[in-house]
Design an enzyme around this catalytic site. Structure first.
Site, PDB file in Angstrom:
ATOM      1  N   GLU A   1      29.985  31.191  29.495  1.00 53.55           N
ATOM      2  CA  GLU A   1      28.981  32.202  29.857  1.00 53.55           C
ATOM      3  C   GLU A   1      27.804  32.299  28.886  1.00 53.55           C
ATOM      4  O   GLU A   1      27.458  33.395  28.434  1.00 53.55           O
ATOM      5  CB  GLU A   1      29.675  33.558  30.040  1.00 53.55           C
TER       6      GLU A   1
ATOM      7  N   ASN B   1      31.334  26.733  31.200  1.00 51.32           N
ATOM      8  CA  ASN B   1      31.864  27.581  32.271  1.00 51.32           C
ATOM      9  C   ASN B   1      30.997  28.831  32.409  1.00 51.32           C
ATOM     10  O   ASN B   1      30.676  29.482  31.413  1.00 51.32           O
ATOM     11  CB  ASN B   1      33.306  27.975  31.876  1.00 51.32           C
TER      12      ASN B   1
ATOM     13  N   HIS C   1      33.750  34.285  40.624  1.00 49.99           N
ATOM     14  CA  HIS C   1      34.014  35.728  40.765  1.00 49.99           C
ATOM     15  C   HIS C   1      33.020  36.265  41.792  1.00 49.99           C
ATOM     16  O   HIS C   1      31.831  36.401  41.501  1.00 49.99           O
ATOM     17  CB  HIS C   1      33.841  36.445  39.426  1.00 49.99           C
TER      18      HIS C   1
ATOM     19  N   GLU D   1      37.749  30.293  38.228  1.00 53.75           N
ATOM     20  CA  GLU D   1      38.249  31.676  38.121  1.00 53.75           C
ATOM     21  C   GLU D   1      38.058  32.449  39.424  1.00 53.75           C
ATOM     22  O   GLU D   1      37.635  33.609  39.413  1.00 53.75           O
ATOM     23  CB  GLU D   1      37.511  32.437  36.988  1.00 53.75           C
TER      24      GLU D   1
ATOM     25  N   ASP E   1      38.036  34.856  42.318  1.00 50.32           N
ATOM     26  CA  ASP E   1      38.567  36.049  42.990  1.00 50.32           C
ATOM     27  C   ASP E   1      37.413  36.650  43.779  1.00 50.32           C
ATOM     28  O   ASP E   1      36.245  36.403  43.477  1.00 50.32           O
ATOM     29  CB  ASP E   1      39.236  37.062  42.041  1.00 50.32           C
TER      30      ASP E   1
END
Ligand code: NAG
Length: 396
Positions: A206, A247, A283, A313, A315
């Site tokens: 990030e 990432n 996300h 990741e 969701d």
């Protein structure tokens, strides 16, 4: 250069009482451990406690949730990993971490063949692994690694350099050269410890701000963007065979953040920095997922540079309470995400950010939101599971 005052503000905002939804505890946390009136400091995991509404009796262990109003689908697919592999992918995996490894029914699904890959959610981050300078703590990361390897699952190491969950002792040092050598020493230790045992590392996590500038944080501000190359070089020196990833989130969307990511990573590749992959965190919000074709097009901007990509990741959260309509939209959204990866040959794998709502980070981070995972809090498959299966089957 940076003043000690600014540095302190960056690393640990010290207030008398933590604000609503603010952090109030966890390994390495040096701020307030009590909340403003009407809010309770609630344990989420060993690295994070948060001020949640209420005056006591907060939930522990990741937050309980309401059961989905529709029961989960009955699927004949017993291994998302096997299905993904049959379609040319390397793995389909899940995040996990130590607190939930004592939950036998949870572990049984995690390690029972459904998944082929694990990412430790927190245990391998810098704060937890180097609690005081030069003193390393790998016990919890090792527990996740050994669970994975004993069930033939590969591991993505997560992560080596990030603006959050930093060790609190970092705030005492502020010179450029010192910070670079501290970063190199940390990465050298951790990557060497896990050498040959992880498939990939999220080396830098990030680094881009949503507004399209480099994220303002300790290393960016003191060292500058060259910290990214420093981190990748250190990781590559310690384990030349590990795939090294940058990432980040919201790379699924076009715009300023994506453009900055592409230009920065293009420069890294041109400079010969040992970067091998880009992690699309995934996300997302129910109803706000771009088309599979546009996500795939973003991924292909990186694969055109010779890199691999992965969803690291996933969701897809919703505003609670969940309804049948929201769960149906979520099924579509999961299918869209997985389809995007299937459209890109060098999208090597997909990881969900824990498979069950029982251990999702979402409710404790986004007020009023949740139900983001493909299994509900009772470990029952949701409609989203069928969306994943349909996505995996989307390319014949
Ligand atoms: C920090 O040091 C590196 C290496 O000498 C240099 O490239 C970089 O520009 C320095 N950063 C700042 C903000 O001066």
């Amino acid at each position: 250069m940076i003043s000690a005052g600014i540095l302190l503000a960056l690393i640990s905002v010290v207030v008398a009482q933590s604000q609503p939804y603010g952090q109030c505890g966890g390994q390495g946390w040096t701020g307030a451990t009590t909340c403003t009136s009407g809010w309770t400091c609630t344990y989420s995991n060993p690295y994070y406690s948060q001020c949640l509404p209420g005056t006591g009796g907060g939930s522990t262990g990741g937050g309980s949730q309401t059961t989905s109003p529709t029961s989960g689908p009955t699927s004949t697919v017993t291994s998302l990993n096997a299905l993904a592999k049959s379609k040319g992918k390397l793995y389909f995996g899940s995040a996990t971490d130590n607190p939930e490894l004592t939950d036998a029914p949870y572990v049984s699904i995690l390690t029972g063949g459904m998944f082929g890959q694990i990412t430790p959610g927190n245990s391998m981050k810098w704060g937890p692994t180097e609690p005081s300078q030069g003193t390393y703590s790998y016990t919890q990361g090792d527990a996740v690694l050994s669970l994975a390897t004993s069930h033939n699952m590969i591991v993505r190491g997560h992560n080596l350099c990030w603006y959050e969950q930093l060790p609190s002792w970092l705030s005492s040092s502020s010179s450029n050269a010192t910070l670079v050598s501290i970063l190199q020493a940390h990465i050298q230790s951790e990557v060497t410890h896990y050498k040959g045992q992880v498939y990939a590392w999220d080396v830098v996590n990030e680094p881009f701000d949503d507004s399209g500038v480099m994220r303002s944080w300790l290393y960016q501000n003191v060292v500058g963007t060259s910290y990214i190359a420093d981190a990748f070089n250190a990781a590559h020196a310690a384990d030349p065979n590990a795939k090294l990833y940058l990432n980040d989130y919201n790379l699924e969307y076009s715009g300023a953040k994506f453009n900055l990511a592409l230009s920065t990573i293009t420069t890294l590749v041109q400079q010969g920095v040992p970067i091998h992959g880009v992690g699309f965190e995934g996300h997302m919000i129910v109803g706000s997922v771009p088309s599979a074709a546009s996500i795939a097009a973003n991924m292909e901007k990186f694969t055109a540079l010779g890199l691999e990509v992965a969803f690291t990741e996933i969701d897809i959260r919703m505003t609670l309470p969940a309804t049948a309509a929201l769960l149906a939209q979520q099924q579509t959204d999961y299918q869209t995400m997985v389809t995007a990866c299937m459209m890109v040959a060098k999208c090597v794998g997909i990881t969900v950010w824990d498979y069950t709502d029982k251990y999702s980070w979402v409710p404790s981070t986004f007020s009023g939101q949740g139900e983001a995972c493909p299994w509900d809090a009772n470990l029952v498959e949701k409609p989203a599971f069928n969306g994943i299966v349909a996505g995996l089957n989307s390319q014949g």
